[in-house]
Design a protein around this motif. Structure first.
Motif, PDB file in Angstrom:
ATOM      1  N   SER A 151       0.837  -1.198   0.000  1.00 58.02           N
ATOM      2  CA  SER A 151       0.000   0.000   0.000  1.00 58.02           C
ATOM      3  C   SER A 151       0.872   1.247   0.000  1.00 58.02           C
ATOM      4  O   SER A 151       1.944   1.252   0.615  1.00 58.02           O
ATOM      5  CB  SER A 151      -0.909   0.044   1.241  1.00 58.02           C
ATOM      6  OG  SER A 151      -1.727  -1.100   1.333  1.00 58.02           O
ATOM      7  N   SER A 193       1.835   4.771   1.468  1.00 57.45           N
ATOM      8  CA  SER A 193       1.735   5.153   2.879  1.00 57.45           C
ATOM      9  C   SER A 193       2.398   6.495   3.142  1.00 57.45           C
ATOM     10  O   SER A 193       3.331   6.899   2.443  1.00 57.45           O
ATOM     11  CB  SER A 193       2.379   4.086   3.770  1.00 57.45           C
ATOM     12  OG  SER A 193       3.785   4.092   3.621  1.00 57.45           O
ATOM     13  N   GLY A 201      -3.217   3.324   1.693  1.00 58.04           N
ATOM     14  CA  GLY A 201      -4.270   3.252   0.692  1.00 58.04           C
ATOM     15  C   GLY A 201      -3.695   2.907  -0.661  1.00 58.04           C
ATOM     16  O   GLY A 201      -2.488   2.711  -0.810  1.00 58.04           O
ATOM     17  N   VAL A 250      -3.617   9.337  -0.271  1.00 57.41           N
ATOM     18  CA  VAL A 250      -3.027   9.007   1.029  1.00 57.41           C
ATOM     19  C   VAL A 250      -2.289  10.213   1.601  1.00 57.41           C
ATOM     20  O   VAL A 250      -2.424  10.546   2.789  1.00 57.41           O
ATOM     21  CB  VAL A 250      -2.074   7.795   0.886  1.00 57.41           C
ATOM     22  CG1 VAL A 250      -1.203   7.636   2.122  1.00 57.41           C
ATOM     23  CG2 VAL A 250      -2.882   6.524   0.646  1.00 57.41           C
TER      24      VAL A 250
END
Length: 384
Positions: free
Chosen positions: A303, A305, A362, A368
Motif C-alpha cells: 500500500s 503510505s 491506501g 493518502v
C-alpha cells in the motif's frame, strides 16, 4: 537457527525496542529488555525488564545466561558491552559495525574510504583544526561526533569564528564540520541483511524534517526510479562493507540531483515505521529474523503510505511548553479511513520527544498524502 520459544535480548527500551518486542512475541519468542529507565516503553511489554545500565556486568551476565541472542535498538550502547556479550551469545549487529555508526568521525571516514558519496567535511579535535579547515566548507554544520540525534549537538556556522564559538559550547568534544549542501529533498533506505550476506531492501522513503526531527515520511519516495535504485545500491554496499547483520537504515540528501549519504543507523529507523502497516513484513520482523538466523521476509510494499510523527508539544495547550498539559483528541485521527495510530506509552511528554506516530495507507498515493496532511493539521501539528 534460533527458534521459538527461545528468549531474545534487547539492549535499549524505547519505541524501537517496543516494536521489536511486539514482533518477536508475534513470532513466538520471549524477550528480555535491558534499559535503565523504570518506565521503558519496551520494558513495559517485555517478558523481563532488567533495569540497569549498559555497563552493569551483573545485568549483562544475566542477559547472556538467559537469552539465546542479543540485538540493540539504538547506536549508543557502548561497543565494549557488545564485545562482552559476544563472548557468550550471538550479538547482531556486531560491535565493529555499531562503532562506525555511533561516531560521526568514524562514519564519515568509512564513507570516504569506501568510495560512497558524502559531503565535504573536516574532523575537529581542537581549535587548530578549525583554523586549518578549508574556508570553502562554510556555511557549515558543526556536529559532535558522539551522542547527537534529532538535531541535538549540532550548530549552523557561517565562518570559522562561529565554528570556534560552537566548538567551545560543545566543551571541546570531537566534532565533524560538514559543508551545508543545497538540498533538493531527503530519502532513506531501510534494509535487512543476514549472516550469509543476503540483503533485502524496503522501497526508498522520502522524508521531511522540522527542526532536525523527522516530521513526515512518504513511501514509496517520489524520487526517480534511478535515484531510488541507486540509494538501495549504496545502502547494500554499506551493509556489506560493514559486515552488518540485522536491520540498517541509511539516510541520504539529494543535492543538485545527486545522492549524498547523510548518516547511518545500525537499527530500525523512524522512517521505517510505515513498514508495520504498509509492507508484507516490517523492519522489526526482519530484525528478529536476522537475529535468529531465519530466512529474511520479502519486503514488498502492498500500500502507498505516509507516516507522521507525533511529538510531545501536542500534549500542551497551543503547543506552549508552559501551557496546560492535556491528552490530544485521538478521536480526530481514529475517524480517518486507512489511518493507524501508534502510541509509545512513554511516561511523560516533553517538547521534541517522539510520543507516537500515525500511518495512513491506501491504494492512491496522492489521496493518502492528502489524508495524512489533513489529519496532521487536524490533530494540531503546525507548519513553521
Amino acid at each position: 537457527m534460533i527458534l521459538p520459544p527461545a528468549t531474545l535480548g534487547m539492549l535499549g527500551g524505547g519505541q524501537l525496542g517496543r516494536f521489536f518486542v511486539a514482533a518477536a512475541h508475534e513470532m513466538g519468542y520471549k524477550v528480555w529488555v535491558l534499559d535503565p529507565d523504570p518506565h521503558s516503553p519496551a520494558g513495559l511489554i517485555a517478558d523481563r525488564h532488567l533495569q540497569a545500565g549498559y555497563d552493569d556486568f551483573e545485568a549483562l551476565d544475566a542477559l547472556a545466561e538467559g537469552c539465546a541472542a542479543v540485538t540493540t535498538e539504538f547506536e549508543n550502547v557502548p561497543a565494549t558491552t557488545l564485545d562482552y556479550l559476544a563472548k557468550f551469545i550471538p550479538v547482531r549487529p556486531g560491535a565493529s559495525a555499531v562503532a562506525v555508526c555511533q561516531n560521526r568521525i568514524a562514519e564519515k571516514s568509512f564513507l570516504r574510504d569506501n568510495g560512497i558519496p558524502h559531503g565535504p567535511f573536516a574532523v575537529i579535535h581542537s581549535d587548530a583544526d578549525i583554523a586549518a579547515a578549508d574556508a570553502s566548507l562554510y556555511p557549515a554544520i558543526l556536529k559532535v561526533a558522539r551522542f547527537g540525534y534529532d538535531g541535538k549537538g549540532q550548530a549552523r556556522v557561517a565562518n570559522a569564528a562561529e565554528a570556534l564559538h560552537a566548538f567551545h559550547q560543545f566543551k571541546g568534544e570531537p566534532c565533524v564540520l560538514e559543508q551545508m549542501l543545497s538540498l533538493d529533498y531527503e530519502v532513506s533506505v531501510v534494509l535487512a541483511r543476514d549472516e550469509s550476506g543476503k540483503t533485502r531492501c524496503f522501497p526508498t522513503v522520502e522524508n521531511q524534517h522540522t527542526h532536525g526531527i523527522l516530521d513526515v515520511s512518504i513511501a514509496p519516495a517520489r524520487a526517480s526510479a534511478c535515484q531510488q535504485d541507486s540509494a538501495q545500491e549504496y545502502a547494500e554496499r554499506i551493509a556489506e562493507r560493514l559486515g552488518f547483520i540485522g536491520t540498517l537504515a541509511v539516510e541520504f540528501f539529494v543535492s543538485r540531483g545527486q545522492l549524498v549519504v547523510n548518516e547511518m543507523a545500525p537499527r530500525p529507523h523512524n522512517s521505517g515505521h510505515h513498514t508495520i502497516d504498509a509492507c508484507a513484513v516490517s523492519q522489526y520482523d526482519q530484525q528478529v529474523r536476522a537475529l535468529c538466523g531465519l530466512p529474511l521476509g520479502e519486503p514488498r510494499q502492498h500500500s502507498a503510505s505516509v507516516m507522521v510523527n507525533l511529538l510531545g508539544e501536542l500534549w500542551f495547550e497551543g503547543g506552549d511548553p508552559h501551557g496546560r498539559y492535556r491528552e490530544p483528541d485521538w478521536s480526530v485521527l481514529h475517524a480517518v479511513p486507512g489511518l493507524r495510530l501508534h502510541l509509545y506509552a512513554k511516561h511523560h511528554a516533553r517538547h521534541g520527544r517522539k510520543m507516537g506516530h500515525f500511518t495512513v495507507v491506501g491504494s492512491d498515493a496522492a489521496d493518502v498524502l492528502a489524508k495524512a496532511l489533513a489529519a496532521r493539521a487536524a490533530i494540531g501539528i503546525r507548519d513553521e
